[in-house]
Design an enzyme around this catalytic site. Structure first.
Site, PDB file in Angstrom:
ATOM      1  N   GLU A   1     -22.594  28.785  47.747  1.00 44.80           N
ATOM      2  CA  GLU A   1     -22.787  27.496  48.553  1.00 44.80           C
ATOM      3  C   GLU A   1     -23.794  26.731  48.745  1.00 44.80           C
ATOM      4  O   GLU A   1     -23.787  25.264  48.630  1.00 44.80           O
ATOM      5  CB  GLU A   1     -22.680  28.068  50.074  1.00 44.80           C
ATOM      6  CG  GLU A   1     -21.234  28.551  50.744  1.00 44.80           C
ATOM      7  CD  GLU A   1     -20.894  30.091  50.283  1.00 44.80           C
ATOM      8  OE1 GLU A   1     -21.819  30.659  49.466  1.00 44.80           O
ATOM      9  OE2 GLU A   1     -20.086  30.634  50.412  1.00 44.80           O
TER      10      GLU A   1
ATOM     11  N   ALA B   1     -13.811  29.006  50.052  1.00 42.44           N
ATOM     12  CA  ALA B   1     -13.236  28.306  50.823  1.00 42.44           C
ATOM     13  C   ALA B   1     -12.661  27.049  50.053  1.00 42.44           C
ATOM     14  O   ALA B   1     -13.434  26.463  48.866  1.00 42.44           O
ATOM     15  CB  ALA B   1     -14.386  27.708  51.767  1.00 42.44           C
TER      16      ALA B   1
ATOM     17  N   GLY C   1     -16.305  31.891  50.368  1.00 40.18           N
ATOM     18  CA  GLY C   1     -15.666  32.524  51.260  1.00 40.18           C
ATOM     19  C   GLY C   1     -14.591  33.754  50.753  1.00 40.18           C
ATOM     20  O   GLY C   1     -14.265  34.861  51.428  1.00 40.18           O
TER      21      GLY C   1
HETATM   22  N1  COA Z   1     -11.858  25.013  46.277  1.00 36.18           N
HETATM   23  C1  COA Z   1     -11.038  24.564  45.900  1.00 36.18           C
HETATM   24  N2  COA Z   1     -10.469  24.510  44.719  1.00 36.18           N
HETATM   25  C2  COA Z   1     -10.798  25.563  43.805  1.00 36.18           C
HETATM   26  C3  COA Z   1     -11.922  26.099  44.187  1.00 36.18           C
HETATM   27  C4  COA Z   1     -12.370  26.115  45.490  1.00 36.18           C
HETATM   28  N3  COA Z   1     -13.447  27.022  45.819  1.00 36.18           N
HETATM   29  N4  COA Z   1     -11.953  27.063  43.147  1.00 36.18           N
HETATM   30  C5  COA Z   1     -11.354  26.663  41.963  1.00 36.18           C
HETATM   31  N5  COA Z   1     -10.479  25.763  42.473  1.00 36.18           N
HETATM   32  C6  COA Z   1      -9.621  24.754  41.673  1.00 36.18           C
HETATM   33  C7  COA Z   1     -10.087  23.900  40.839  1.00 36.18           C
HETATM   34  O1  COA Z   1     -10.490  22.753  41.513  1.00 36.18           O
HETATM   35  C8  COA Z   1      -8.956  23.890  39.746  1.00 36.18           C
HETATM   36  O2  COA Z   1      -8.001  23.005  40.361  1.00 36.18           O
HETATM   37  P1  COA Z   1      -7.157  21.901  39.302  1.00 36.18           P
HETATM   38  O3  COA Z   1      -6.558  22.630  38.289  1.00 36.18           O
HETATM   39  O4  COA Z   1      -6.379  21.329  40.478  1.00 36.18           O
HETATM   40  O5  COA Z   1      -8.540  21.035  38.895  1.00 36.18           O
HETATM   41  C9  COA Z   1      -8.301  25.114  39.711  1.00 36.18           C
HETATM   42  O6  COA Z   1      -8.764  25.810  41.087  1.00 36.18           O
HETATM   43  C10 COA Z   1      -8.943  26.092  38.759  1.00 36.18           C
HETATM   44  O7  COA Z   1     -10.302  26.153  38.604  1.00 36.18           O
HETATM   45  P2  COA Z   1     -11.198  25.682  37.468  1.00 36.18           P
HETATM   46  O8  COA Z   1     -12.628  25.223  38.014  1.00 36.18           O
HETATM   47  O9  COA Z   1     -10.595  24.876  36.641  1.00 36.18           O
HETATM   48  O10 COA Z   1     -11.467  26.948  36.803  1.00 36.18           O
HETATM   49  P3  COA Z   1     -12.598  27.642  35.747  1.00 36.18           P
HETATM   50  O11 COA Z   1     -11.945  28.863  35.208  1.00 36.18           O
HETATM   51  O12 COA Z   1     -13.107  26.614  34.855  1.00 36.18           O
HETATM   52  O13 COA Z   1     -13.782  27.959  36.623  1.00 36.18           O
HETATM   53  C11 COA Z   1     -14.793  28.964  38.905  1.00 36.18           C
HETATM   54  C12 COA Z   1     -13.485  28.975  37.704  1.00 36.18           C
HETATM   55  C13 COA Z   1     -14.354  29.816  40.045  1.00 36.18           C
HETATM   56  C14 COA Z   1     -16.117  29.099  37.927  1.00 36.18           C
HETATM   57  C15 COA Z   1     -14.927  27.230  39.384  1.00 36.18           C
HETATM   58  O14 COA Z   1     -13.367  27.096  39.775  1.00 36.18           O
HETATM   59  C16 COA Z   1     -15.593  27.313  40.298  1.00 36.18           C
HETATM   60  O15 COA Z   1     -16.768  27.210  40.385  1.00 36.18           O
HETATM   61  N6  COA Z   1     -14.999  27.438  41.633  1.00 36.18           N
HETATM   62  C17 COA Z   1     -15.575  26.914  43.014  1.00 36.18           C
HETATM   63  C18 COA Z   1     -16.442  28.091  43.632  1.00 36.18           C
HETATM   64  C19 COA Z   1     -17.340  27.997  44.718  1.00 36.18           C
HETATM   65  O16 COA Z   1     -18.254  27.166  44.657  1.00 36.18           O
HETATM   66  N7  COA Z   1     -17.016  28.498  45.847  1.00 36.18           N
HETATM   67  C20 COA Z   1     -17.707  28.481  47.117  1.00 36.18           C
HETATM   68  C21 COA Z   1     -16.973  27.462  47.781  1.00 36.18           C
HETATM   69  S1  COA Z   1     -17.968  27.195  49.503  1.00 36.18           S
END
Ligand code: COA
Length: 260
Positions: free
Chosen positions: A135, A66, A112
């Site tokens: 989460e 999400a 999500g």
């Molecule tokens: N919500 C909003 N934005 C998100 C997102 C999320 N769940 N997951 C990734 N993004 C965005 C990042 O903020 C980043 O945006 P920016 O370039 O404007 O800063 C972009 O997507 C790329 O993500 P980034 O974190 O730079 O990639 P990465 O390869 O370093 O890491 C993940 C990948 C998936 C490990 C990491 O993005 C992450 O941990 N995301 C959140 C996962 C999460 O907790 N999901 C559950 C939500 S309830």
């Protein structure tokens, strides 16, 4: 169908829906959820579509969760409303579609994103896919059905571990635990989903819809799944698809199901 964050392409009786926010790893914001809900409803009502493949754009993520930026400042009531509306408008909707939906998990499926894949009727993952419900690392719990659907798919103990540790599961471990049906190289992912979809669309769409309802009934605490099966089994005898399927078998020809 014209949407800002998703694209839909049809090949015969199979539709492929792609979530298209690659710069945010296809994170689900309010608009994506609304568009997906609308699109899935239309596809489920479209008699020309008999199977849907759902995937994410790019080679990195199915859906990374999400959209955290949208709910970071929410209150208790807003949090509750977010989960309730999301579940109703998308996650429960997908699970209860009578057109089968295959999740093509092409990379990260987190929060999500994994909940969306678990709402689909089956899942195929690419070798680079990573799945988890992180989460609790954000101080919240899964709110789009994750605490319910994950234990049903992989068992309570494994679900407890994945949720409490907030760790990611590899694609091969996901296959071992039954979270996904197959793991294939990324370039073969959509092809594998198409292969399954092509086998599905040969069969009676009406009967498949009834089977989905009967299977889901077994997971609904208020419904007796066996009774639902009896009802739906009987109902199938009143359909043209049943007449066509049995007649075609006896006439030694391929059935031509119309879905009614
Ligand atoms: N919500 C909003 N934005 C998100 C997102 C999320 N769940 N997951 C990734 N993004 C965005 C990042 O903020 C980043 O945006 P920016 O370039 O404007 O800063 C972009 O997507 C790329 O993500 P980034 O974190 O730079 O990639 P990465 O390869 O370093 O890491 C993940 C990948 C998936 C490990 C990491 O993005 C992450 O941990 N995301 C959140 C996962 C999460 O907790 N999901 C559950 C939500 S309830």
């Amino acid at each position: 169908m014209n949407y800002k964050n998703i694209t839909v392409s049809n090949e015969g009786l199979i539709a492929t829906v792609t979530i298209n926010r690659p710069d945010k790893l296809n994170a689900l914001n309010k608009q994506v959820i609304a568009e997906l809900g609308d699109c899935m409803t239309q596809l489920d009502n479209d008699v020309e579509i008999r199977c849907v493949i759902l995937t994410g754009s790019g080679d990195k993520a199915f859906v990374a969760g999400a959209d955290i930026s949208e709910f970071a400042s929410f209150s208790v009531d807003e949090g509750k409303k977010l989960a309730a509306e999301g579940q109703q408008k998308l996650f429960d909707l997908v699970e209860n579609m009578t057109t089968p939906v295959i999740a093509a998990v092409n990379g990260f499926a987190l929060g999500g994103g994994l909940e969306l894949a678990m709402s689909c009727h089956m899942r195929v993952a690419s070798e680079n896919a990573k799945m988890g419900l992180p989460e609790v690392s954000l101080g919240v719990i899964p709110g789009y059905g994750g605490t319910q659907r994950l234990p049903r798919l992989i068992g309570k103990g494994r679900a407890m571990e994945l949720i409490a540790t907030a760790q990611m599961m590899s694609a091969s471990r996901a296959e071992e635990t039954g979270l996904v049906n197959y793991v294939v190289p990324q370039e073969a992912l959509l092809e594998k989903c198409q292969e399954i979809a092509k086998k599905i669309v040969r069969n009676s769409p009406t009967a498949i819809g009834f089977a989905i309802q009967a299977i889901n009934a077994g997971f609904d605490h208020e419904t007796n799944g066996f009774n639902s099966e009896i009802e739906l089994f009987g109902k199938a005898f009143g359909t043209n698809d049943f007449k066509e399927g049995t007649t075609a078998f006896l006439e030694k020809r391929k059935a031509d199901f119309k879905g009614n």
